[in-house]
Motif scaffolding. Structure first.
Motif, PDB file in Angstrom:
ATOM      1  N   PRO A 367       0.803  -1.219   0.000  1.00 16.41           N
ATOM      2  CA  PRO A 367       0.000   0.000   0.000  1.00 16.41           C
ATOM      3  C   PRO A 367       0.840   1.275   0.000  1.00 16.41           C
ATOM      4  N   PHE A 368       2.137   1.105  -0.136  1.00 10.50           N
ATOM      5  CA  PHE A 368       3.035   2.256  -0.056  1.00 10.50           C
ATOM      6  C   PHE A 368       2.888   3.163  -1.273  1.00 10.50           C
ATOM      7  N   GLU A 369       2.445   2.567  -2.375  1.00 14.74           N
ATOM      8  CA  GLU A 369       2.120   3.337  -3.580  1.00 14.74           C
ATOM      9  C   GLU A 369       0.640   3.157  -3.890  1.00 14.74           C
ATOM     10  N   SER A 370       0.038   4.191  -4.377  1.00 12.38           N
ATOM     11  CA  SER A 370      -1.402   4.223  -4.581  1.00 12.38           C
ATOM     12  C   SER A 370      -1.849   3.247  -5.671  1.00 12.38           C
ATOM     13  N   PHE A 371      -3.077   2.748  -5.500  1.00 13.18           N
ATOM     14  CA  PHE A 371      -3.721   1.893  -6.493  1.00 13.18           C
ATOM     15  C   PHE A 371      -4.312   2.716  -7.637  1.00 13.18           C
ATOM     16  N   ALA A 372      -4.233   4.046  -7.507  1.00 14.34           N
ATOM     17  CA  ALA A 372      -4.870   4.945  -8.477  1.00 14.34           C
ATOM     18  C   ALA A 372      -4.441   4.698  -9.929  1.00 14.34           C
ATOM     19  N   PRO A 373      -3.142   4.402 -10.216  1.00 14.00           N
ATOM     20  CA  PRO A 373      -2.777   4.179 -11.621  1.00 14.00           C
ATOM     21  C   PRO A 373      -3.540   3.031 -12.276  1.00 14.00           C
ATOM     22  N   VAL A 374      -3.867   1.990 -11.505  1.00 18.01           N
ATOM     23  CA  VAL A 374      -4.634   0.872 -12.068  1.00 18.01           C
ATOM     24  C   VAL A 374      -6.043   1.338 -12.404  1.00 18.01           C
ATOM     25  N   LEU A 375      -6.656   2.067 -11.481  1.00 15.52           N
ATOM     26  CA  LEU A 375      -7.999   2.590 -11.732  1.00 15.52           C
ATOM     27  C   LEU A 375      -7.999   3.550 -12.919  1.00 15.52           C
ATOM     28  N   GLU A 376      -6.959   4.373 -12.981  1.00 15.61           N
ATOM     29  CA  GLU A 376      -6.874   5.350 -14.069  1.00 15.61           C
ATOM     30  C   GLU A 376      -6.680   4.657 -15.409  1.00 15.61           C
ATOM     31  N   LEU A 377      -5.886   3.601 -15.419  1.00 16.02           N
ATOM     32  CA  LEU A 377      -5.666   2.846 -16.657  1.00 16.02           C
ATOM     33  C   LEU A 377      -6.984   2.296 -17.195  1.00 16.02           C
ATOM     34  N   ILE A 378      -7.787   1.703 -16.316  1.00 15.63           N
ATOM     35  CA  ILE A 378      -9.061   1.128 -16.754  1.00 15.63           C
ATOM     36  C   ILE A 378     -10.027   2.232 -17.170  1.00 15.63           C
ATOM     37  N   LYS A 379     -10.025   3.331 -16.429  1.00 12.47           N
ATOM     38  CA  LYS A 379     -10.902   4.451 -16.774  1.00 12.47           C
ATOM     39  C   LYS A 379     -10.552   5.006 -18.148  1.00 12.47           C
ATOM     40  N   GLN A 380      -9.255   5.219 -18.395  1.00  8.49           N
ATOM     41  CA  GLN A 380      -8.849   5.755 -19.699  1.00  8.49           C
ATOM     42  C   GLN A 380      -9.151   4.772 -20.815  1.00  8.49           C
ATOM     43  N   ALA A 381      -9.011   3.472 -20.514  1.00  5.99           N
ATOM     44  CA  ALA A 381      -9.334   2.469 -21.530  1.00  5.99           C
ATOM     45  C   ALA A 381     -10.815   2.510 -21.878  1.00  5.99           C
ATOM     46  N   ALA A 382     -11.664   2.758 -20.865  1.00  2.36           N
ATOM     47  CA  ALA A 382     -13.103   2.801 -21.096  1.00  2.36           C
ATOM     48  C   ALA A 382     -13.505   3.977 -21.981  1.00  2.36           C
ATOM     49  N   GLU A 383     -12.735   5.083 -21.895  1.00  3.94           N
ATOM     50  CA  GLU A 383     -13.091   6.299 -22.619  1.00  3.94           C
ATOM     51  C   GLU A 383     -12.334   6.470 -23.935  1.00  3.94           C
ATOM     52  N   ASP A 384     -11.200   5.806 -24.082  1.00  6.18           N
ATOM     53  CA  ASP A 384     -10.328   5.996 -25.247  1.00  6.18           C
ATOM     54  C   ASP A 384     -10.961   5.364 -26.492  1.00  6.18           C
ATOM     55  N   PRO A 385     -11.212   6.147 -27.551  1.00  5.02           N
ATOM     56  CA  PRO A 385     -11.819   5.579 -28.764  1.00  5.02           C
ATOM     57  C   PRO A 385     -10.919   4.578 -29.473  1.00  5.02           C
ATOM     58  N   ASN A 386      -9.614   4.610 -29.174  1.00  2.00           N
ATOM     59  CA  ASN A 386      -8.686   3.673 -29.809  1.00  2.00           C
ATOM     60  C   ASN A 386      -8.638   2.309 -29.122  1.00  2.00           C
ATOM     61  N   VAL A 387      -9.217   2.213 -27.939  1.00  2.00           N
ATOM     62  CA  VAL A 387      -9.248   0.928 -27.235  1.00  2.00           C
ATOM     63  C   VAL A 387     -10.391   0.094 -27.794  1.00  2.00           C
ATOM     64  N   LEU A 388     -10.053  -1.118 -28.200  1.00  2.00           N
ATOM     65  CA  LEU A 388     -11.036  -1.998 -28.824  1.00  2.00           C
ATOM     66  C   LEU A 388     -11.594  -3.032 -27.852  1.00  2.00           C
ATOM     67  N   VAL A 607       4.727 -10.276  10.745  1.00  3.57           N
ATOM     68  CA  VAL A 607       3.404  -9.806  11.145  1.00  3.57           C
ATOM     69  C   VAL A 607       3.551  -8.349  11.556  1.00  3.57           C
ATOM     70  N   GLY A 608       2.980  -7.461  10.754  1.00  2.00           N
ATOM     71  CA  GLY A 608       3.142  -6.035  11.012  1.00  2.00           C
ATOM     72  C   GLY A 608       1.856  -5.271  10.815  1.00  2.00           C
ATOM     73  N   ARG A 609       2.004  -3.996  10.540  1.00  3.25           N
ATOM     74  CA  ARG A 609       0.849  -3.116  10.383  1.00  3.25           C
ATOM     75  C   ARG A 609      -0.019  -3.547   9.203  1.00  3.25           C
ATOM     76  N   PHE A 610       0.625  -3.951   8.109  1.00  5.64           N
ATOM     77  CA  PHE A 610      -0.091  -4.355   6.905  1.00  5.64           C
ATOM     78  C   PHE A 610      -0.029  -5.873   6.767  1.00  5.64           C
ATOM     79  N   LEU A 611      -1.040  -6.434   6.124  1.00  6.55           N
ATOM     80  CA  LEU A 611      -1.062  -7.879   5.896  1.00  6.55           C
ATOM     81  C   LEU A 611      -0.101  -8.227   4.769  1.00  6.55           C
ATOM     82  N   GLU A 612       0.885  -9.057   5.075  1.00  9.57           N
ATOM     83  CA  GLU A 612       1.845  -9.472   4.050  1.00  9.57           C
ATOM     84  C   GLU A 612       1.155 -10.362   3.021  1.00  9.57           C
ATOM     85  N   HIS A 613       1.212  -9.980   1.759  1.00  7.21           N
ATOM     86  CA  HIS A 613       0.409 -10.670   0.746  1.00  7.21           C
ATOM     87  C   HIS A 613       1.148 -10.915  -0.558  1.00  7.21           C
TER      88      HIS A 613
END
Length: 706
Positions: A367-388, A607-613
């Motif tokens: 969680p040290f880096e945001s998940f936002a780029p993944v969400l943004e990638l899918i969002k841009q793919a949904a709107e991009d006319p070049n994505v098939l 075993v720490g603050r975040f769940l090791e995954h």
């Protein structure tokens, strides 16, 4: 943890092990811990966090609740499966223990855990919280004003939704829902119909809050709470006017929650699963939690009704649903009693994800880096006319997932959208059925995976037209497409436009949705076809390097390890001199430190603050290391009975970063690490004299989030 066999026997056999690499000798049950007992022991390490005075108080409460919730799930899944195996007379596993023997040991070990949990609550956390101004009030400590307010609350908010049931020939023992709160009441006297009182059952509907917060003007403080179970017990006599209540004892039954659907015998897995879910809460009972002071005759009555043996009973010194106190964590806004907040680093330049990824791979460390780029990638793919086209696997997504919103929008925008929804994701089945319905209504092609193989791989494929060519963009991850868990689980995600990886992911999607034959992949390893063999091949390669006198090393991080062939291969590698470091969060059936067998293997749990995954495998390979990130643990189910992927980090800088952050960093941890001993015990690590304290998660917070 109690070992599968006496360690002295294992040590005595060391000479024969040293004589050769005969794999039959490495099948000795004394070389394997039991998976269920090892998994159960993980919760002692979680509970140790609750007992650690260096951790903020409300966080300690959260760890206590996690250990309780984990124990619930353990009984729902592991114990339930063992009882089924016992009924079927299944043979012992690699550890040599029959299901009946394991169940006996589970009871003893779980009883120790339960005792420790309630001692932590009653003697440590509850008093400490009270000192800090957060009070969970004992029934015998209520003031007159508090008692009157709670009595009114009972009459107005609780009593109208209760349906007490007196037990007699016309009123047989009711169905009791899995993990629901109940009170068994001992009555004396006769009711309005002249019926003699004996026993009654009061079931607490799930609509009632399990923790009740008292108003400040009643309690004198802003953070005073009472358990619903205490309120029910205090005023239960009002449900039986004219009769005398001689005792009221809370209880809770845990039931097997493992759904079984014969996928080859049903025409529609979704419909079959809906039918199974309807009855899940009333499957076979596996555990009875009962108030400590409950008389033995009543306990026997409950056991008979639930068809449970004596070793399924757990006497509780406190609320039977202790995990519900987690609501206090959410209701109390006291930053001084919680971990300091942190802000994940957000990748800059998210406006043009395709251009950015087209130039260079992007690695995300959650969680040290945001998940936002993944969400943004899918969002841009949904709107991009070049994505098939967009193809994605969904295992767990969370409620109101923005990813689902973007996929629905993509379908409405005319993209070809295919989503593999895993309906059998445990405890997310109902949510995933609803998710599948919503996607289908929007015109998304929904696939339910492969018959008899859960689709656990985390993959996203976007096909985009660029000039006269089609280009594939891929996201692969070690964790789920779940914005919530991305804030509390450690995971890696890779976004790449590598043509070979894109082609591999495309073929895997084709294989899942169609009826394709076994495929040959260029870069990825895939379960159930090449991942197991690929891991064994790389372990064997290190073994051959060691025998040739070359430096040989394996470092791997995962959630659990139990696959016997992999363990035997690791034993053989150790015998050859390969240095092996395993970072295994939970269950580990490999026994390290056995002379002549595994003396070159070290196992640690963090075993720490975040769940090791995250799952990462690294092989030295004579100076040309192989590193894979994966969705798969080294478990039989993941390697042999699921659809999983392991993907390489092609960019050497990113590969080094993964090694440094997820492997080398964790091997230095002397704050949150526990070392597995040859006898099955885990020893917590501490900095030595003159050695600075090093927390792997703390180091990543300082490095990435600062």
């Amino acid at each position: 943890m109690k070992p599968a066999a006496d360690l002295t026997t294992t040590a005595a056999n060391a000479g024969s092990y040293e004589a050769g690499n005969d794999t039959d000798r490495l099948r000795d049950p004394s070389l394997y811990f039991n998976r269920e007992l090892s998994q159960l022991d993980f919760n002692f390490r979680v509970l140790a966090q609750a007992q650690d005075p260096h951790i903020p108080l409300l966080e300690r409460l959260r760890y206590l609740c996690i250990s309780c919730t984990n124990l619930d799930e353990f009984f729902e899944i592991r114990a339930g499966t063992l009882r089924h195996a016992q009924d079927l007379g299944l043979a012992p596993g690699a550890d040599g223990l029959a299901p009946a023997a394991v169940l006996t040991r589970i009871h003893d070990r779980a009883a120790d855990l339960v005792k420790s949990q309630y001692e932590c609550w009653n003697n440590v956390l509850r008093p400490a919280l009270s000192d800090a101004g957060v009070r969970v009030l004992h029934r015998d400590g209520w003031s007159d004003k508090q008692t009157e307010w709670l009595r009114t609350y009972f009459r107005e908010e609780i009593m109208p939704v209760l349906s007490p049931l007196g037990l007699d020939p016309a009123h047989p023992f009711p169905k009791i829902l899995n993990k629901s709160l109940n009170i068994v009441v001992v009555l004396k006297g006769r009711d309005a119909f002249g019926r003699a009182g004996n026993l009654a059952i009061v079931r607490a509907p799930r609509s009632l809050p399990r923790i009740i917060q008292l108003p400040e003007d009643v309690s004198g403080g802003p953070h005073d709470f009472v358990f619903l179970s205490a309120v029910l017990s205090a005023f239960v006599d009002e449900l039986f006017p004219g009769m005398k209540v001689e005792g009221a004892y809370q209880f809770r039954v845990t039931r097997n929650s493992e759904l079984v659907v014969d996928e080859e015998e049903v025409d529609n897995i979704a419909l079959a699963l809906r039918d199974e879910l309807a009855g899940r809460g009333y499957l076979r009972a596996v555990r009875l939690e009962i108030a400590e002071q409950c008389p033995k005759p009543i306990v026997r009555t409950l056991l008979e009704n639930f068809d449970l043996p004596e070793n399924a009973v757990y006497r509780i010194n406190g609320p039977v649903n202790l995990n519900r106190v987690i609501q206090v964590y959410d209701l109390v806004q006291r930053p001084d009693l919680k971990f300091p907040p942190f802000q994940p680093r957000v990748l800059t330049g998210l406006d043009g994800m395709f251009e950015r990824v087209g130039e260079r791979d992007v690695l995300l460390h959650h969680p040290f880096e945001s998940f936002a780029p993944v969400l943004e990638l899918i969002k841009q793919a949904a709107e991009d006319p070049n994505v098939l086209a967009i193809k994605q696997t969904l295992y767990r997504t969370g409620k109101d997932s923005p990813i689902v919103d973007h996929l629905v929008q993509a379908a409405r925008n005319g993209k070809d959208v295919t989503v593999v929804v895993e309906l059998r994701a445990r405890f997310d089945e109902e949510a995933n059925l609803g998710l599948a319905d919503r996607l289908q209504d929007a015109g998304v092609q929904v696939v339910y995976g492969v018959v008899n193989y859960k689709t656990h791989a985390k993959m996203l494929l976007i096909v985009r037209r660029e000039g006269r060519k089609l280009r594939r963009y891929v996201h692969l991850g070690t964790g789920n497409y779940h914005s919530g868990t991305a804030r509390v689980y450690t995971d890696f995600g890779l976004i790449t436009a590598d043509p070979d990886i894109g082609a591999d992911v495309h073929q895997i999607f084709q294989q899942i949705s169609g009826l394709a034959p076994v495929i040959k992949l260029k870069r990825l390893l895939q379960s159930p076809f090449t991942l197991h063999a690929g891991v064994l091949k790389r372990i064997d390669r290190e073994t051959r390097h060691a025998k040739a006198g070359k430096p040989a090393r394996i470092v791997a991080k995962m959630n659990a390890l139990n696959e016997p062939q992999v363990i035997r291969a690791l034993y053989q590698a150790s015998q050859a001199g390969v240095q092996i470091d395993l970072i295994v969060r939970g269950a580990c059936t490999l026994r390290p430190g056995v002379p002549g067998v595994s003396d070159n293997i070290r196992v640690r749990s963090i075993v720490g603050r975040f769940l090791e995954h995250h799952r990462v495998y690294w092989f030295a390979n004579d100076g040309a290391p192989d590193l894979f990130c994966s969705s798969a643990d080294w478990l039989e189910r993941n390697l042999l009975r699921r659809v999983e992927t392991a993907f390489p980090l092609v960019d050497p800088d990113l590969s080094k970063r993964v090694f440094d952050e997820a492997l080398a960093n964790y091997l230095l941890d002397n704050v949150s690490a526990w070392e597995l001993q040859a006898d099955g015990d885990y020893l917590r690590q501490h900095p030595g004299d003159g050695v600075p304290a090093h927390s792997a998660q703390g180091a990543l917070l300082a490095k990435i989030c600062s």
